[in-house]
Design a protein around this motif. Structure first.
Motif, PDB file in Angstrom:
ATOM      1  N   LEU A 162       2.032 -17.190 -24.028  1.00  0.00           N
ATOM      2  CA  LEU A 162       1.606 -16.834 -22.675  1.00  0.00           C
ATOM      3  C   LEU A 162       0.130 -17.182 -22.535  1.00  0.00           C
ATOM      4  O   LEU A 162      -0.664 -16.942 -23.445  1.00  0.00           O
ATOM      5  CB  LEU A 162       1.829 -15.347 -22.410  1.00  0.00           C
ATOM      6  N   SER A 214      -0.642 -16.220 -16.854  1.00  0.00           N
ATOM      7  CA  SER A 214       0.454 -15.255 -16.913  1.00  0.00           C
ATOM      8  C   SER A 214      -0.060 -13.902 -16.446  1.00  0.00           C
ATOM      9  O   SER A 214      -0.525 -13.078 -17.241  1.00  0.00           O
ATOM     10  CB  SER A 214       1.002 -15.148 -18.344  1.00  0.00           C
ATOM     11  N   ASP A 268       4.168  -9.851 -13.531  1.00  0.00           N
ATOM     12  CA  ASP A 268       5.318  -9.349 -14.282  1.00  0.00           C
ATOM     13  C   ASP A 268       6.614  -9.738 -13.588  1.00  0.00           C
ATOM     14  O   ASP A 268       6.649  -9.963 -12.372  1.00  0.00           O
ATOM     15  CB  ASP A 268       5.256  -7.823 -14.396  1.00  0.00           C
ATOM     16  N   SER A 295       3.771  -9.708 -18.076  1.00  0.00           N
ATOM     17  CA  SER A 295       2.845 -10.831 -18.169  1.00  0.00           C
ATOM     18  C   SER A 295       1.840 -10.562 -19.283  1.00  0.00           C
ATOM     19  O   SER A 295       1.705  -9.433 -19.770  1.00  0.00           O
ATOM     20  CB  SER A 295       2.107 -11.006 -16.843  1.00  0.00           C
TER      21      SER A 295
END
Length: 293
Positions: free
Chosen positions: A99, A103, A106, A118
């Motif tokens: 990630l 990111s 969510d 996230s």
């Protein structure tokens, strides 16, 4: 008698195969095994295993968690950094989360099994948890007080421009109260499970908030290493844990800091990398110096 050329070619290839099999398939591996048995290298060749009271408790090269059966941190021990390798520090599943900085949203599903956090929310949640455990300020920029990413999906009248017509706190599902009540005069709504606000035309807006620019919780306390196996934490992360560990062990914080310093390694060759504290070795030293009462 002269052999056919094709037969001579194949015979030469067979001889080369046999020679390289002996050299690279037998002699070379045996030389490496023998080198690994030399004094000073044998422990490393066996995985740098660490023993205590006659039993193996871990490796100096691979991190591990210091938690109870429910996964909660054991307060008398220094805690390691997070790990994304399998269920945590699994050497057979060494990996990062993959990630990145973008990111921040969510996935909130009706079925909790389909929900994912996230990277931003993971960092926020970890920072709050570390702050509560160690009695420090767990706030971070772009995080809500309850530990999720402070991110809005903002809808404008003309797509990307114009007055704001709607604002949604995408990482806070109802019945949660949004971290801000209004955004540019428009009431902020909690997210609805299953809704894709980006696909619906919302502009993602992270909100910094009033957290300090230099958080009290260090970065390695809230992010995993690239391998997920790093056995070290930063001296800064160790420092915020000293008071808790000293209190739990009824020890002088200065003595705990002395042990931290003794298990801190410097930069490689004096300029590469960063200083680190080996958590396993430090915790073993604590058990020997200040055993649990």
């Amino acid at each position: 008698m002269r052999l056919p050329s094709w037969f001579s070619t194949h015979l030469a290839a067979l001889r080369a195969l046999l020679v390289f099999t002996v050299l690279l398939g037998l002699a070379y591996p045996l030389v490496l095994v023998a080198a690994g048995r030399l004094p000073g290298l044998d422990a490393r060749a066996d995985g740098s295993l660490v023993t205590a009271n006659g039993r193996t408790v871990g490796s100096a090269l691979i991190g591990q968690s210091f938690t109870d059966a429910d996964g909660n941190p054991v307060p008398r021990y220094f805690q390691s950094r997070p790990s994304a390798a399998g269920d945590g520090y699994d050497p057979t599943s060494t990996a990062a989360s993959n990630l990145g900085p973008e990111s921040v949203v969510d996935t909130i599903a009706t079925d909790p099994e389909g929900s994912t956090q996230s990277l931003l929310t993971q960092v926020c949640a970890r920072s709050v948890a570390v702050g509560q455990l160690d009695g420090v300020d767990g706030r971070r920029p772009y995080c809500t007080p309850d530990g999720v990413g402070a991110v809005l999906a903002v809808f404008h009248r003309d797509g990307l421009t114009g007055p704001v017509t709607r604002a949604v706190s995408v990482n806070q599902a109802a019945p949660a109260t949004p971290f801000v009540t209004y955004w540019q005069g428009v009431p902020v709504e909690p997210a609805k499970p299953g809704e894709d606000y980006v696909a619906a035309g919302g502009v993602i807006v992270p909100v910094r908030g009033d957290a300090p620019a230099d958080p009290a919780v260090p970065g390695d306390a809230v992010t995993a290493s690239g391998s997920g196996l790093d056995p070290h934490i930063s001296p800064a992360y160790a420092e915020i844990q000293v008071a808790r560990v000293a209190r739990e062990r009824r020890a002088d914080p200065a003595e705990v800091r002395r042990l931290v310093a003794a298990h801190t390694t410097g930069r490689t060759l004096g300029f590469m990398g960063a200083p680190g504290v080996n958590v396993l070795e430090l915790n073993l030293a604590l058990d020997e110096t200040f055993p649990a009462r």
